[in-house]
Design a protein around this motif. Structure first.
Motif, mmCIF file in Angstrom:
data_model
loop_
_atom_site.group_PDB
_atom_site.id
_atom_site.type_symbol
_atom_site.label_atom_id
_atom_site.label_comp_id
_atom_site.label_asym_id
_atom_site.label_seq_id
_atom_site.Cartn_x
_atom_site.Cartn_y
_atom_site.Cartn_z
ATOM 1 N N ALA A 1 7.214 0.786 -5.350
ATOM 2 C CA ALA A 1 6.623 -0.294 -4.577
ATOM 3 C C ALA A 1 7.428 -1.181 -3.835
ATOM 4 C CB ALA A 1 5.384 -1.215 -5.298
ATOM 5 N N SER B 1 2.128 -8.059 -0.905
ATOM 6 C CA SER B 1 2.836 -7.063 -1.854
ATOM 7 C C SER B 1 3.058 -7.517 -3.323
ATOM 8 C CB SER B 1 4.467 -7.139 -1.315
ATOM 9 O OG SER B 1 5.124 -8.146 -1.394
ATOM 10 N N THR C 1 10.326 -1.474 -8.311
ATOM 11 C CA THR C 1 10.109 -2.265 -7.048
ATOM 12 C C THR C 1 11.515 -2.262 -6.273
ATOM 13 O OG1 THR C 1 10.579 -4.470 -8.554
ATOM 14 C CG2 THR C 1 8.279 -3.743 -7.988
ATOM 15 N N LEU D 1 4.369 2.461 -2.740
ATOM 16 C CA LEU D 1 3.014 1.602 -2.252
ATOM 17 C C LEU D 1 3.733 0.257 -1.521
ATOM 18 C CD1 LEU D 1 2.084 3.443 -4.257
ATOM 19 C CD2 LEU D 1 0.295 1.619 -5.014
ATOM 20 N N SER D 2 2.809 -0.165 -0.424
ATOM 21 C CA SER D 2 3.175 -1.366 0.365
ATOM 22 C C SER D 2 2.008 -2.052 0.492
ATOM 23 C CB SER D 2 3.923 -0.975 1.379
ATOM 24 O OG SER D 2 2.941 -0.705 2.671
#
Length: 633
Positions: free
Chosen positions: A268, A276, A293, A367-368
């Motif tokens: 992510a 976020s 991350t 993912l954002s």
């Protein structure tokens, strides 16, 4: 995630050109590639694959709807080249299997293809995800193109009445030997908004298929239709904030869960902001292992989000990675220009590119938090729009005087409060309803006569604001703030933010998934009464309520920073000579887009510190570099 391209021609398909187009999309699909041509050699489909789901050769493309022993899938009746992820493909597949469909792979591509076979063009109504695809229907001699509802995946096409071609990116389209002539109306829009909105592109006869639209080509006739739209008019009845908060929480958690389906490692993007942080928090709840991350920062404190991101990473015990941007203009900017394919002036494309490059060293999917601001009223400009109603009661003379008073402090750069206040007051001097247009544009209508040169004379009579004004007028929202949110969802979001992320990430063979852009979640957010999104001065009100306790309170209360870039400082120091040499060169000035004396004045005023023209200079620079890359070679 992949790259797609294709051609329909009266002549034989040029395989060399097809291969060259595929090479231009190699970064979008480094794992495999393929080309299919029809039996009469008039239709060609191409594909480059980034393998995410079903890594086997069974999922390679172009793909047909029938298998043929000894000849692969060549003897099918429908053929597809597809880019994207349909997150509900397993449910759709189960429905299709009940209807007798037989599958040869575990991929969502085959589900999309069989969905077309079963439901025709209406198949797009069933898909939840991000996609751009083309299907050649051999039986009906029809090409069908479709793009996802929000516009996550790009799709360009060319049509001159004889030749039709399409591709994920401009460079691949140009490789198919199409003609190219600059569309000055598109350049005018670019200078106004810093991007070119669909359906236009920088070239004449080249178009972007708009989000939530499909295209059919049959018997040399094109039909483009919208298949989905947002509706802000229908509002739910809120019985209690607690129930609404729980609903928002559950829907967003489900959206995150759907985006964790993958056969490859994922992580992510983490800025430490609200959206976020929520995504990472939910991933941590749903995953059995630490979330990977990735964060990026600058040496300038005002633009450095790393300390905030580090706090969230420590809280959720993520496998955290950081990167500091050290700008290498001579090498990076031309590469970015090549990838974007047309003038694009969102300077945050630079850190997005670096962040994607770092992330791709560890995972293939990230993912954002993109999309949370547009659905839940996260931008400061939404509150400014609300505040403007009261501020307009202040006499115009006093507003003008206050603006002059602020000028005494000189020109502020970057994200200073003084600069934001001046921009707010400047907006109030425009007619009611046009202040938002002022805030969303780099060059106002007033700049056209003083800045633009002879090459722009034929388009200067056009109203550059008409595009956004039309979006406001056709919005179903009854509230002015929601009208702005609706307009952003149909402009700034798909044609700036999503273009930025798609191109920067796919340049590094990285797929980015956005839980906030789930169309069901966005529809639900649109149905929430506006006071639960912007409550007084509190932005994202219900989102804060929903995730209170999971995400630290200070994440909700600290000032939003955004993904900015210190271009103003760079142009006064490290890039001072570069910007002068590039924009003041004879080649650049002779293009005729701008009056030479205006360009010299802007460069001089900025470097001296008299005024901050950082955003405008970046806009000039991206246009000039694009010309050198695509028109001068």
């Amino acid at each position: 995630m992949c790259g797609i391209y294709g051609i329909i021609t009266d002549r034989s398909v040029d395989i060399f050109r097809m291969q060259e187009a595929g090479n231009m999309l190699g970064h979008r699909g480094p794992d495999a590639s393929g080309i299919w041509t029809s039996k009469n050699n008039r239709v060609g489909l191409g594909h480059t694959r980034l393998a995410i789901i079903d890594l086997s050769a069974n999922a390679c493309q172009p793909m047909s709807n029938e298998a043929c022993p000894g000849c692969g899938r060549r003897n099918g009746s429908n053929f597809i080249t597809y880019n994207g992820e349909v997150y509900n493909f397993q449910e759709i597949r189960a429905d299709l299997e009940k209807k007798g469909h037989v599958f040869k792979s575990l991929s969502d591509t085959e589900v999309v293809l069989h969905s077309y076979e079963e439901w025709g063009e209406k198949c797009v109504d069933r898909f939840s995800g991000m996609f751009a695809f083309a299907i050649w229907d051999e039986k009906n001699q029809r090409l069908f193109l479709a793009r996802d509802r929000i516009g996550k995946k790009p799709l360009f096409y060319y049509w001159d009445g004889k030749l039709f071609a399409f591709a994920s990116e401009m460079r691949a389209l140009l490789a198919l030997n199409i003609s190219k002539s600059v569309d000055l109306t598109a350049v005018y829009q670019y200078l106004t908004y810093q991007y070119i909105p669909a359906p236009h592109s920088v070239f004449e006869n080249v178009f972007k298929l708009p989000p939530a639209h499909c295209l059919s080509l049959q018997d040399k006739k094109i039909s483009v239709k919208r298949y989905w739209s947002m509706d802000f008019s229908k509002k739910i009845e809120v019985n209690s904030e607690e129930d609404l908060s729980a609903d928002v929480f559950a829907r967003l958690k489900e959206s995150v869960r759907k985006r964790l389906i993958s056969d490859v490692p994922f992580g992510a993007f983490l800025s430490g902001g609200i959206d976020s942080s929520i995504v990472v928090a939910l991933m941590s709840e749903l995953m059995d292992e630490p979330v990977k991350t990735f964060s990026i920062g600058f040496e300038e404190d005002a633009y450095n989000e790393l300390p905030r991101a580090r706090e969230i990473a420590e809280l959720f015990k993520t496998d955290h990675h950081e990167f500091i941007v050290k700008f290498d203009a001579l090498n990076v900017l031309p590469e970015l220009v090549r990838h974007y394919g047309e003038p694009f002036a969102d300077s945050s494309a630079l850190p997005t590119y670096y962040l994607s490059k770092m992330t791709s060293d560890f995972v293939k999917v990230a993912l954002s938090g993109d999309g949370g601001d547009e659905s839940f009223a996260g931008y400061d400009r939404y509150y400014a729009l609300k505040l403007m109603r009261k501020f307009r009661y202040v006499p115009g003379v006093l507003r003008s005087l206050s603006l002059k008073a602020l000028d005494i402090y000189g020109e502020s750069a970057g994200k200073s409060r003084t600069k934001r206040l001046k921009r707010f007051i400047q907006g109030s001097l425009y007619p009611q309803g046009l202040e938002y247009l002022h805030w969303m544009t780099a060059f106002s209508k007033e700049h056209t006569r003083s800045f633009y040169g002879p090459a722009m004379q034929d388009v200067m009579s056009q109203d550059p604001y008409e595009y956004l004004i039309t979006l406001f007028k056709r919005s179903s929202a009854g509230d002015i703030v929601e009208k702005a949110m609706d307009a952003d969802i149909h402009s700034y979001l798909p044609f700036d933010l999503l273009v930025k992320v798609d191109i920067a990430s796919m340049a590094n063979s990285l797929e980015v998934r956005c839980p906030f852009l789930d169309h069901g979640l966005m529809e639900f957010a649109a149905s929430i009464p506006p006071e639960y999104k912007l409550n007084g001065r509190i932005k994202k009100y219900i989102l804060r309520k929903a995730f209170k306790g999971l995400v630290p309170e200070k994440v909700f209360t600290r000032q939003k920073t955004g993904f900015g870039v210190p271009v103003s400082k760079w142009f006064r120091h490290d890039l001072k000579d570069y910007i002068s040499d590039t924009l003041l060169s004879r080649v650049s000035l002779d293009r005729g887009y701008f009056r030479p004396e205006a360009v010299r004045s802007i460069v001089s005023e900025h470097i001296s510190g008299k005024k901050d023209h950082g955003a405008r200079l970046w806009t000039f620079l991206m246009l000039e570099l694009w010309h050198r890359e695509f028109m001068d070679t």
